[in-house]
Enzyme design. Structure first.
Site, PDB file in Angstrom:
ATOM      1  N   HIS A   1      77.543 161.788  20.592  1.00 33.80           N
ATOM      2  CA  HIS A   1      77.288 162.131  19.184  1.00 33.80           C
ATOM      3  C   HIS A   1      76.934 163.605  19.056  1.00 33.80           C
ATOM      4  O   HIS A   1      75.773 163.976  18.880  1.00 33.80           O
ATOM      5  CB  HIS A   1      76.182 161.229  18.623  1.00 33.80           C
ATOM      6  CG  HIS A   1      76.601 159.808  18.465  1.00 33.80           C
ATOM      7  ND1 HIS A   1      76.258 158.826  19.376  1.00 33.80           N
ATOM      8  CD2 HIS A   1      77.372 159.206  17.521  1.00 33.80           C
ATOM      9  CE1 HIS A   1      76.780 157.670  18.987  1.00 33.80           C
ATOM     10  NE2 HIS A   1      77.460 157.879  17.867  1.00 33.80           N
TER      11      HIS A   1
ATOM     12  N   PHE B   1      78.818 167.832  18.023  1.00 38.78           N
ATOM     13  CA  PHE B   1      79.648 168.496  17.017  1.00 38.78           C
ATOM     14  C   PHE B   1      81.141 168.212  17.238  1.00 38.78           C
ATOM     15  O   PHE B   1      81.903 168.113  16.279  1.00 38.78           O
ATOM     16  CB  PHE B   1      79.392 170.007  17.034  1.00 38.78           C
ATOM     17  CG  PHE B   1      80.225 170.756  16.030  1.00 38.78           C
ATOM     18  CD1 PHE B   1      80.031 170.579  14.663  1.00 38.78           C
ATOM     19  CD2 PHE B   1      81.223 171.634  16.442  1.00 38.78           C
ATOM     20  CE1 PHE B   1      80.809 171.263  13.735  1.00 38.78           C
ATOM     21  CE2 PHE B   1      82.003 172.321  15.520  1.00 38.78           C
ATOM     22  CZ  PHE B   1      81.784 172.133  14.173  1.00 38.78           C
TER      23      PHE B   1
ATOM     24  N   ASP C   1      76.905 162.328  11.295  1.00 38.74           N
ATOM     25  CA  ASP C   1      75.994 162.089  12.429  1.00 38.74           C
ATOM     26  C   ASP C   1      75.034 163.254  12.651  1.00 38.74           C
ATOM     27  O   ASP C   1      74.579 163.485  13.775  1.00 38.74           O
ATOM     28  CB  ASP C   1      76.806 161.846  13.716  1.00 38.74           C
ATOM     29  CG  ASP C   1      77.133 160.373  13.929  1.00 38.74           C
ATOM     30  OD1 ASP C   1      76.359 159.519  13.441  1.00 38.74           O
ATOM     31  OD2 ASP C   1      78.155 160.065  14.562  1.00 38.74           O
TER      32      ASP C   1
END
Length: 514
Positions: free
Chosen positions: A250, A252, A291
């Site tokens: 999780h 970029f 996220d």
């Protein structure tokens, strides 16, 4: 182009390095860093140097395998700049930190070194006196060793402030990054490839991903739709990137991956024919932010460990609520607010839409959302009905969020390794803290095929097949790759479960026993 296979196996690019003509050759399997290092070698500079290319018009050219091909008569002008302590970009800064970190062991032993030097000084003094050396020479030695002590003490003092200094430098670098965050010249090949589900997201460096995101927003007409200041758009993407943590999965790159898949689905399904530009903007922005500040531990851990997030959001989608909060915290900054120029009612709709979509990515709501979507399909989907359209948008972001297996194997499989690494980190922590451990996260129980087979069969294929009822093109471009991935993992599982062939030694032993 239709897919990744149209990329040439090998490319030749011509360069102008301080008036000297050079050429480099690379394959499509090279990464941006490989090409950077190749050019650095040709230019005779270090691999940490900042390299930039400009075409004959002066526009910057992206260093990646899909850069436009040029000719010997129109080479790219190469500019290189060696890093300095204050002007290096994020990557150079990371390299410097790694070098500094290698000195920590020495720093932590400063006191031990001081004691050792004092002992050696006393021994040296005794030796000098025994050998009848002059007092002035002894004093000189003392001063020399005292200077060494002072140097060590100063080094220690600097390292005590290391965290503060590194943080300040990091902030300074981020401020400087905006001026070096360029609008890259994208080849037509890259522009078309970016619209495909087969797009290889591993080839791109962070700054290049920022430029690709920027291109998507411009190409979809979102910059014009929301009257976004282009500099504000850059700042928004930079701030988003800064607020993704360096998790195995999780992170970029996952954010970029999900956003690119949504961009691909918009083009594949011609969504602009059934949705407004505002809807498309909500979809894309929700993907970018979905996220934000993910800690690397899922909702189950947050709730079982009674974390601050779980307490704050009463155990109801704590992570997804947090992602929303961080997104609108970024948008509350006037320098990053890409919706600053819309009226209040429009912003209210945008905020509600983005929040709805990010909250829909909680897999705990998967069954509820899919059941609702199936009901909307019967007898016929009504695009004019707001509730139906909202449900479709929720399903689309869910598809994009977990779409890795739709991509070619060489793109999707590394993501499985990243996800398992994050799962194993969580399960190890849960074992240490005495919390329940999910079997699919336990490194002692799960394998790559067992992790994927059930998820593909019972979550991905049914979901994408349902969407294909509305957009038939999905079946060949997305559902079929999922079926291939399922079969591949089932073959892998079967091979892994087969007993190894008996060795020659075992055969001989069996014969002897008989």
């Amino acid at each position: 182009m239709g897919n990744a296979s149209s990329i040439e196996p090998t490319k030749t690019v011509f360069l102008d390095i301080d008036g000297k003509k050079e050429k480099i050759m690379f394959s499509r399997h090279c990464g941006s860093r490989d090409i950077h290092d190749l050019i650095a070698h040709a230019a005779g500079v270090s691999r940490y140097a900042e390299i930039s290319l400009r075409d004959s018009t002066g526009a910057f050219v992206s260093l990646n395998p899909t850069m436009p091909i040029n000719t010997q008569s129109s080479p790219y002008k190469v500019t290189s700049k060696e890093p300095s302590p204050t002007t290096g970009d994020g990557e150079v800064f990371t390299q410097v930190l790694s070098q500094v970190a290698s000195q920590f062991n020495k720093v932590f032993k400063v006191e031990e070194m001081k004691t050792d030097i004092a002992t050696r000084l006393s021994a040296l003094e005794r030796k000098m006196e025994l050998e009848g050396l002059k007092a002035v020479e002894i004093e000189k030695c003392k001063r020399d060793i005292s200077d060494i002590k002072d140097q060590i003490w100063n080094a220690q003092k600097k390292f005590v402030d290391f965290n503060r200094l590194s943080r300040d430098t990091h902030i300074m670098n981020r401020k400087q990054t905006l001026s070096t965050y360029r609008k890259y010249t994208l080849s037509q090949e890259t522009i078309e490839y970016l619209k495909q589900p087969t797009f290889d997201i591993w080839h791109w460096e962070p700054n290049e991903m920022l430029s690709l995101l920027e291109h998507m927003f411009h190409e979809l007409g979102l910059v014009a739709e929301f009257n976004i200041n282009p500099i504000t758009l850059k700042r928004f993407f930079l701030c988003v990137q800064e607020n993704y943590r360096n998790n195995p999965f999780h992170n970029f790159r996952h954010c970029f991956c999900v956003t690119q898949m949504m961009y691909g689905m918009i083009h594949l399904c011609h969504l602009w024919e059934v949705m407004t530009r505002e809807d498309l903007g909500i979809l894309m922005t929700a993907c970018v932010c979905h996220d934000l500040d993910h800690p690397g531990y899922n909702n189950t851990y947050q709730i079982n460990a009674r974390t601050e997030l779980a307490i704050r959001y009463n155990d109801i989608s704590p992570l997804e609520n947090h992602h929303c909060a961080v997104a609108f915290k970024i948008l509350s900054n006037p320098e990053c607010n890409i919706f600053a120029n819309v009226d209040k009612d429009t912003f209210k709709r945008i905020r509600a839409g983005i929040t709805m979509l990010i909250l829909a990515t909680d897999m705990a709501r998967h069954g509820e959302i899919m059941d609702n979507f199936k009901m909307k399909l019967e007898p016929e989907f009504d695009y004019k009905n707001k509730d139906s359209l909202d449900t479709l948008k929720m399903v689309l972001i869910k598809c994009c969020d977990i779409s890795n297996e739709v991509r070619p194997m060489e793109v999707s499989e590394p993501w499985v390794d990243c996800l398992l690494e994050e799962y194993f980190n969580q399960s190890d922590r849960e074992k240490m803290e005495g919390l329940p451990v999910a079997p699919f996260m336990d490194r002692d129980k799960v394998t790559k095929p067992t992790a994927q087979i059930g998820f593909i069969k019972f979550v991905l294929i049914p979901m994408f097949e349902t969407v294909a009822k509305l957009f038939p093109v999905i079946d060949s471009t997305m559902v079929e790759p999922l079926r291939i991935a399922r079969d591949r993992y089932e073959d892998m599982k079967e091979k892994n479960s087969m007993p190894p062939p008996p060795s020659q030694n075992n055969k001989k032993k069996t014969v002897t026993e008989k």
